[in-house]
Design an enzyme around this catalytic site. Structure first.
Site, mmCIF file in Angstrom:
data_model
loop_
_atom_site.group_PDB
_atom_site.id
_atom_site.type_symbol
_atom_site.label_atom_id
_atom_site.label_comp_id
_atom_site.label_asym_id
_atom_site.label_seq_id
_atom_site.Cartn_x
_atom_site.Cartn_y
_atom_site.Cartn_z
ATOM 1 N N CYS A 1 44.315 54.948 33.641
ATOM 2 C CA CYS A 1 43.502 54.298 32.599
ATOM 3 C C CYS A 1 42.822 55.402 31.814
ATOM 4 O O CYS A 1 42.001 56.140 32.340
ATOM 5 C CB CYS A 1 42.450 53.392 33.233
ATOM 6 S SG CYS A 1 41.148 52.898 32.089
ATOM 7 N N GLU B 1 20.946 30.184 41.355
ATOM 8 C CA GLU B 1 20.989 30.695 39.990
ATOM 9 C C GLU B 1 20.213 32.021 39.958
ATOM 10 O O GLU B 1 19.865 32.555 40.999
ATOM 11 C CB GLU B 1 20.431 29.658 39.019
ATOM 12 C CG GLU B 1 19.085 29.117 39.414
ATOM 13 C CD GLU B 1 18.591 28.038 38.458
ATOM 14 O OE1 GLU B 1 19.157 27.910 37.371
ATOM 15 O OE2 GLU B 1 17.640 27.344 38.804
ATOM 16 N N GLU C 1 37.475 31.862 51.143
ATOM 17 C CA GLU C 1 37.298 32.033 49.695
ATOM 18 C C GLU C 1 38.554 31.534 48.995
ATOM 19 O O GLU C 1 39.655 31.940 49.333
ATOM 20 C CB GLU C 1 37.036 33.507 49.383
ATOM 21 C CG GLU C 1 37.108 33.887 47.917
ATOM 22 C CD GLU C 1 36.193 33.073 47.008
ATOM 23 O OE1 GLU C 1 34.971 33.044 47.255
ATOM 24 O OE2 GLU C 1 36.708 32.425 46.058
ATOM 25 N N CYS D 1 46.881 50.524 30.220
ATOM 26 C CA CYS D 1 47.117 50.761 31.643
ATOM 27 C C CYS D 1 47.652 49.564 32.408
ATOM 28 O O CYS D 1 48.190 49.729 33.486
ATOM 29 C CB CYS D 1 45.852 51.289 32.322
ATOM 30 S SG CYS D 1 44.500 50.106 32.372
ATOM 31 N N HIS E 1 16.034 41.782 38.606
ATOM 32 C CA HIS E 1 14.798 41.364 37.949
ATOM 33 C C HIS E 1 13.578 41.914 38.667
ATOM 34 O O HIS E 1 13.590 42.126 39.876
ATOM 35 C CB HIS E 1 14.730 39.842 37.908
ATOM 36 C CG HIS E 1 15.783 39.242 37.025
ATOM 37 N ND1 HIS E 1 15.763 39.388 35.655
ATOM 38 C CD2 HIS E 1 16.888 38.517 37.307
ATOM 39 C CE1 HIS E 1 16.815 38.760 35.138
ATOM 40 N NE2 HIS E 1 17.521 38.224 36.126
ATOM 41 N N CYS F 1 40.951 55.137 29.015
ATOM 42 C CA CYS F 1 39.615 54.871 28.470
ATOM 43 C C CYS F 1 38.539 55.244 29.478
ATOM 44 O O CYS F 1 37.510 55.796 29.126
ATOM 45 C CB CYS F 1 39.461 53.405 28.094
ATOM 46 S SG CYS F 1 40.621 52.828 26.862
HETATM 47 C C1 LIG Z 1 24.964 33.701 33.044
HETATM 48 C C2 LIG Z 1 24.349 34.162 34.337
HETATM 49 C C3 LIG Z 1 23.517 35.270 34.356
HETATM 50 C C4 LIG Z 1 22.918 35.695 35.519
HETATM 51 N N1 LIG Z 1 22.196 36.831 35.517
HETATM 52 C C5 LIG Z 1 21.618 37.256 36.659
HETATM 53 C C6 LIG Z 1 20.882 38.461 36.695
HETATM 54 O O1 LIG Z 1 20.841 39.198 35.712
HETATM 55 N N2 LIG Z 1 20.244 38.806 37.814
HETATM 56 C C7 LIG Z 1 20.302 38.034 38.928
HETATM 57 O O2 LIG Z 1 19.659 38.357 39.894
HETATM 58 N N3 LIG Z 1 21.045 36.915 38.950
HETATM 59 C C8 LIG Z 1 21.714 36.521 37.845
HETATM 60 N N4 LIG Z 1 22.465 35.382 37.856
HETATM 61 C C9 LIG Z 1 22.616 34.670 39.101
HETATM 62 C C10 LIG Z 1 23.637 35.293 40.021
HETATM 63 O O3 LIG Z 1 24.795 35.651 39.319
HETATM 64 C C11 LIG Z 1 23.976 34.307 41.099
HETATM 65 O O4 LIG Z 1 22.793 33.942 41.737
HETATM 66 C C12 LIG Z 1 24.918 34.838 42.159
HETATM 67 O O5 LIG Z 1 26.039 35.465 41.608
HETATM 68 C C13 LIG Z 1 25.362 33.667 43.006
HETATM 69 O O6 LIG Z 1 26.235 34.113 43.975
HETATM 70 P P1 LIG Z 1 26.985 33.086 44.894
HETATM 71 O O7 LIG Z 1 27.640 33.883 45.933
HETATM 72 O O8 LIG Z 1 26.072 32.017 45.285
HETATM 73 O O9 LIG Z 1 28.023 32.360 43.932
HETATM 74 P P2 LIG Z 1 29.495 32.743 43.503
HETATM 75 O O10 LIG Z 1 29.621 34.144 43.118
HETATM 76 O O11 LIG Z 1 29.915 31.725 42.531
HETATM 77 O O12 LIG Z 1 30.307 32.575 44.835
HETATM 78 C C14 LIG Z 1 30.719 31.337 45.317
HETATM 79 C C15 LIG Z 1 32.107 31.501 45.851
HETATM 80 O O13 LIG Z 1 32.504 30.303 46.499
HETATM 81 C C16 LIG Z 1 33.864 30.111 46.277
HETATM 82 N N5 LIG Z 1 34.200 28.716 46.459
HETATM 83 C C17 LIG Z 1 33.768 27.674 45.731
HETATM 84 N N6 LIG Z 1 34.351 26.549 46.152
HETATM 85 C C18 LIG Z 1 35.158 26.894 47.174
HETATM 86 C C19 LIG Z 1 36.022 26.157 48.009
HETATM 87 N N7 LIG Z 1 36.192 24.860 47.854
HETATM 88 N N8 LIG Z 1 36.703 26.825 48.961
HETATM 89 C C20 LIG Z 1 36.549 28.149 49.099
HETATM 90 N N9 LIG Z 1 35.745 28.890 48.343
HETATM 91 C C21 LIG Z 1 35.062 28.265 47.388
HETATM 92 C C22 LIG Z 1 34.034 30.567 44.856
HETATM 93 O O14 LIG Z 1 35.379 30.874 44.571
HETATM 94 C C23 LIG Z 1 33.105 31.749 44.778
HETATM 95 O O15 LIG Z 1 33.763 32.967 45.012
HETATM 96 C C24 LIG Z 1 23.121 34.967 36.705
HETATM 97 C C25 LIG Z 1 23.973 33.874 36.696
HETATM 98 C C26 LIG Z 1 24.614 33.491 35.531
HETATM 99 C C27 LIG Z 1 25.584 32.378 35.535
#
Ligand SMILES: Cc1cc2nc3c(=O)[nH]c(=O)nc-3n(C[C@H](O)[C@H](O)[C@H](O)COP(=O)(O)OP(=O)(O)OC[C@H]3O[C@@H](n4cnc5c(N)ncnc54)[C@H](O)[C@@H]3O)c2cc1C
Ligand SMILES: Cc1cc2nc3c(=O)[nH]c(=O)nc-3n(C[C@H](O)[C@H](O)[C@H](O)COP(=O)(O)OP(=O)(O)OC[C@H]3O[C@@H](n4cnc5c(N)ncnc54)[C@H](O)[C@@H]3O)c2cc1C
Lengths: 419, 478
Positions: free
Chosen positions: B399, B336, B31, B441, B49, B401
């Site tokens: 903290c 997403e 990470e 804090c 959802h 709050c």
């Molecule tokens: C505005 C918004 C609203 C949303 N609302 C919802 C919701 O209400 N309900 C729902 O189910 N989903 C929701 N989603 C979707 C949900 O947030 C994502 O599907 C989920 O968080 C994706 O997780 P992830 O682990 O794939 O991505 P991330 O959390 O982005 O994790 C990817 C990780 O990879 C790391 N990384 C990237 N490149 C490198 C590299 N080169 N080397 C090492 N590490 C790297 C990053 O630092 C990061 O920590 C929403 C998304 C958005 C943007």
């Protein structure tokens, strides 16, 4: 459960002055609860001078001003619990507090004086767009780092807000080795005291940019700069006036909010403008026997007024212990043209003092206006005001006899008029 | 040589890590941030959802529904705040009603339990603060809200306890397919692994494209939010949507599990994957849209604004599983929404494929449960008294709050995968996430971090190494 006649929440200047005056009224069983390990409140980090001109007729620093009150409290042997944070106040005046040493404490009080002070408005309240990097501090937080912890939180600094704390921090940061690029103020005038503009900005050639605000924060990790923009009178940014200013630090001095979480939980009625409890002329809130004073009631510019107000609150809290409620027929004070709020918001026809100070703030800068007071249709006071500004708290001495033979269905109006 | 290297410590990477940690595998997670949950998983709506609007038959639909069903017990085991508060989807014009019915039918097809159409009166009875001109809506009782930080963290901690090595501040640059392993170049040196899980969020396309000919293109789609003070957190009870648009589920008004009110997000495509800044237009947009859902948007109670980036891939569905042309390269791309809701199910889905592929056996001993840092604020008075008696640090509020004590801050630092930054403390304890936003804090927490970690206060950062607070001692620069 411990029983206390007057329980004071917060050991800042307000709490200390209230405790002293309750003792003067003859109350023995008083207790001050303070969450810090020392008394004096926010004054401890205000190491500049300019405190006490009214109270002690001399210029003191914040800690010196606090020390005088602390000493008086010690001399009066008023009990204090430090490192003790109040977490709940109930409607029937049970105060719950916690401390590392004493654990969970409950106190049944007859009178309570709220003196919890205020906190700073955070960036979120402004909704400045951009990134959320480190390097954004409220001015009070920066003040704590510099004056208490001995650390400098930034090198190239832009300050947003020209209230007194912003102005004072502009000077302090400069003295400690930072470079303050500018102080931006969204209004066409400063919210700070005139003497602070001269002594904190002019003397150090720090530009004050009136009618300017920060419209964007740059830098993903640490602040790298801000977009500064001119605003029109209704505070909307004017397109084409954007200016990028490189900096690593932003200090926000954008207002203080009375710290009333406890009061809300207790069910006290809160003033929508001041965010402090609604009080009558005895500083008594919507719960009989619960009083409020100092910055928890409304934000003061000068600690001297805090001490003065708190002295009355302490006195009334003491009288409540001895005599019970003194409140009968209340007349509301209505804010007319130009008046943002008043403290108190009601006066008691029967029990008010012959002279009662009503404090207020105005909504804008007014030059050559008259401050008028009406009771019902009758004008009882008509005073010329050369200049009034929102930054400086005003007051009027309200005479009890103005209310002679008045009834509850009338109201008092305070307003500004040209004639 | 690792059996499995997971790239990305978001909710997806951590869900997979937790699942795999029960098996006899040597696992590493890389990470680039200083903590897990630093990117999309920390900036979203936190909604579980119901699954009503996912395309029937898609992975999104299947895994969303499974995730939703698993969420309650999953969160209980891991001590993650989850509330099944139910979702409402509103329409405001009679002319939109057919679309609402279509959505309802889709929900039926997706087998979303208990959905119902409600009329104006019924809606206003459920939610008195709604815009009184609402026309009709769908109630999906299975919709919920979850703490996205804790969902990620608690899983990561379990994985770490079960032996997964977390390499933080380790940026992956390049993945190379060798004969029967992968070589992974990072900012902390070269790693080797038999199998890769690509869970790099908005960067997942880059790593896929380094090894596979099936090119992916992830376009970041920004979502901006306003967060409101707890004082107005109970303005609505349900999670309230408007009818979805082609770009997404539209602006939501929802309580959070912590009791704040959340308003957002926007949805527009951007070019720069690093751009998580909020904008004037974006914040204005969410407020305008919010005004359609509720009578009044309590603007004076905004405590912060933030933005997150959706990893949108043209294909429209989650891309989950082994790459068609690169054996042992597993993608979790295009994650997403509803990625968060589906996360527990995705852990199982991908984890299963991987353990089958590697013929991995379960360990004899592993943990499945976790216990979060105690939430002092929520304890009863007698419990509070007992906690302080046992450990005086519980009597020291740091903290004010959120009523977070010194004992909690210390615990957050010394847990498995403990906090090393101010934001890390915030996500584990809520210290600094209240109405003063750390004004009071943060100097104290900085001091505690520096003492507990034996670090110079100047090195303590908000999140990444570059985000430090202090530049020197007073007068040092003079
Ligand atoms: C505005 C918004 C609203 C949303 N609302 C919802 C919701 O209400 N309900 C729902 O189910 N989903 C929701 N989603 C979707 C949900 O947030 C994502 O599907 C989920 O968080 C994706 O997780 P992830 O682990 O794939 O991505 P991330 O959390 O982005 O994790 C990817 C990780 O990879 C790391 N990384 C990237 N490149 C490198 C590299 N080169 N080397 C090492 N590490 C790297 C990053 O630092 C990061 O920590 C929403 C998304 C958005 C943007
Ligand atoms: C940053 C800053 C700079 C200022 N600069 C100036 C200046 O230059 N000149 C000037 O005249 N005035 C200045 N003021 C204003 C002046 O300091 C205040 O008017 C005055 O300190 C207010 O007194 P107070 O007792 O109401 O509040 P405070 O001084 O804030 O005291 C409140 C006390 O209550 C305690 N408390 C709060 N909640 C609890 C709880 N739940 N349990 C137990 N204890 C609690 C706090 O720890 C604190 O000690 C400044 C104020 C601030 C905030």
């Amino acid at each position: 459960m411990r029983n206390v006649d007057v329980c004071i929440i917060g050991g800042g200047p307000a709490g200390l002055a209230a405790a002293l005056s309750a003792r003067k009224e003859g109350i023995e069983n008083i207790l001050i609860l303070e969450r810090e390990t020392f008394l004096g409140g926010i004054l401890n980090q205000c190491i500049h001078n300019g405190f006490g001109l009214h109270t002690f007729k001399e210029e003191l620093t914040g800690p010196e001003y606090a020390a005088r009150y602390v000493q008086m409290v010690e001399e009066a042997s008023i009990p204090v619990l430090l490192d003790t944070m109040v977490i709940d106040i109930s409607k029937d005046k049970v105060v719950t507090a916690i401390s590392p040493q004493a654990g969970l404490i409950q106190i049944q009080a007859i009178s309570i004086v709220l003196a919890m002070g205020c906190r700073e408005r955070p960036r979120g309240a402004l909704n400045i767009p951009g990134f959320r990097p480190s390097g954004i501090y409220s001015a009070g937080t920066a003040q704590r780092y510099v004056n208490i912890e001995g650390f400098l939180p930034g090198k190239e600094v832009v300050i947003l807000g020209s209230g007194d704390i912003g102005l004072i921090m502009a000077r302090r940061m400069t003295l400690e080795g930072a470079h303050v690029l500018m102080v931006c103020e969204i209004l066409p005038f400063s919210g700070g005291l005139k003497r602070n503009i001269v002594q904190c900005l002019d003397d150090f050639n720090i530009p004050l940019r009136l009618s300017h605000t920060i419209t964007k924060i740059h830098g993903k990790y640490r602040v790298e700069g801000v977009t500064v923009q001119q605003v029109s009178l209704d505070k909307t940014p004017i397109a084409g006036t954007e200016e990028f200013v490189a900096c690593d630090t932003i200090l926000l001095s954008v207002g203080l909010i009375p710290e009333n979480e406890l009061s809300r939980k207790a069910g006290l009625k809160i003033h929508t403008t001041t965010q402090g409890p609604l009080v009558n002329d005895r500083f008594e809130t919507s719960i009989p026997g619960v009083f409020a004073c100092g910055n928890v009631l409304h934000v003061h510019d000068l600690v001297d007024w805090v001490s003065q107000e708190a002295e009355f609150a302490g006195q009334f809290a003491a009288q409540f212990v001895k005599l019970g409620s003194q409140i009968s027929r209340l007349l509301p004070i209505v804010c007319g043209y130009g008046i943002r709020y008043t403290v108190p918001t009601t006066l008691c026809i029967d029990s008010m003092k012959t002279l009662t100070t009503v404090r207020f703030r105005v909504t804008d800068v007014f030059k050559d206006y008259y401050l008028d007071v009406f009771v019902g249709q009758v004008r009882v006071s008509h005073q010329k005001k050369r200049i009034v500004a929102p930054g400086e708290m005003e007051s009027i001495l309200f005479k009890k006899h103005w209310l002679d033979s008045k009834t509850e269905d009338e109201e008092i109006t305070i307003l500004l008029q040209k004639e | 040589m690792f059996d499995v290297l997971i790239i990305g410590g978001g909710v997806i990477g951590c869900s997979v890590a937790k699942y795999l940690s029960e098996y006899q595998l040597k696992i590493g997670l890389l990470e680039k941030a200083s903590d897990v949950c630093e990117l999309t998983s920390k900036a979203n709506s936190g909604i579980v959802h119901s699954g009503i609007d996912a395309h029937p038959g898609s992975l999104k639909a299947t895994l969303n529904l499974q995730g939703n069903q698993m969420m309650e017990s999953f969160c209980k085991e891991l001590d993650v705040p989850f509330i099944r508060n139910g979702s409402l989807i509103l329409c405001f014009e009679e002319s939109d009603y057919p679309d609402l019915l279509r959505l309802y039918d889709q929900g039926v097809k997706n087998e979303v339990p208990g959905i119902k159409i409600l009329n104006q009166e019924e809606l206003l009875q459920l939610e008195p603060n709604l815009n009184p001109h609402v026309y009709a809506g769908i109630l999906a009782p299975s919709g919920g809200i979850v703490d996205p930080f804790k969902l990620t963290l608690m899983q990561a901690e379990v994985a770490s306890t079960n032996g997964v090595s977390f390499f933080l501040q380790t940026t992956v640059f390049y993945i190379q397919k060798k004969q029967d392993y992968f070589q992974v170049e990072t900012s902390k040196g070269v790693f080797q692994a038999k199998l890769i899980v690509n869970a790099a969020g908005i960067y997942a396309d880059e790593f896929n494209n380094q090894v596979s000919n099936h090119i992916l293109k992830i376009i970041p789609r920004k979502g901006e939010y306003c967060l409101f003070d707890k004082q107005v957190g109970s303005l609505v009870k349900h999670t309230i949507f408007q009818l979805p648009t082609p770009l997404g589920k539209g602006v939501v008004v929802t309580p959070t599990t912590d009791g704040n009110l959340l308003l957002g997000p926007t949805a527009y495509d951007i070019l720069d994957k690093e751009d998580i800044s909020t904008t004037v237009e974006g914040l204005k947009f969410v407020v305008e849209k919010g005004k359609k859902t509720i009578k009044e948007v309590p603007m004076s109670f905004v405590i912060t604004a933030f933005a997150g980036l959706r990893a949108t891939e043209a294909n429209g569905d989650f891309i989950l599983g082994e790459s068609q042309d690169v054996p042992n390269f597993f993608n979790a791309a295009g994650m997403e929404s509803p990625g968060l809701s589906a996360a527990p199910a995705i852990g199982v889905y991908l984890g299963n494929q991987i353990t089958t592929k590697l013929r991995a056996k379960k360990k004899d001993h592993f943990v499945t449960r976790n216990k979060s840092v105690v939430d002092f604020d929520k304890l009863s008075l007698t419990e509070k008294a007992r906690y302080i008696e046992n450990d005086h640090d519980f009597g020291q509020i740091v903290c004010r709050c959120e009523l977070v004590t010194l004992a909690q801050i210390k615990e957050a630092i010394h847990r498995p995968l403990g906090a090393t930054t101010i934001d890390g403390i915030k996500r584990r304890t809520r210290a600094g996430s209240g109405r003063c936003q750390g004004g009071f804090c943060s100097p104290r927490i900085l001091d505690i971090l520096s003492k507990e970690l034996h670090k110079d206060p100047k090195e303590i950062a908000k999140s990444s190494e570059q985000s430090t607070y202090l530049v020197g001692l007073d007068k040092e620069l003079l």
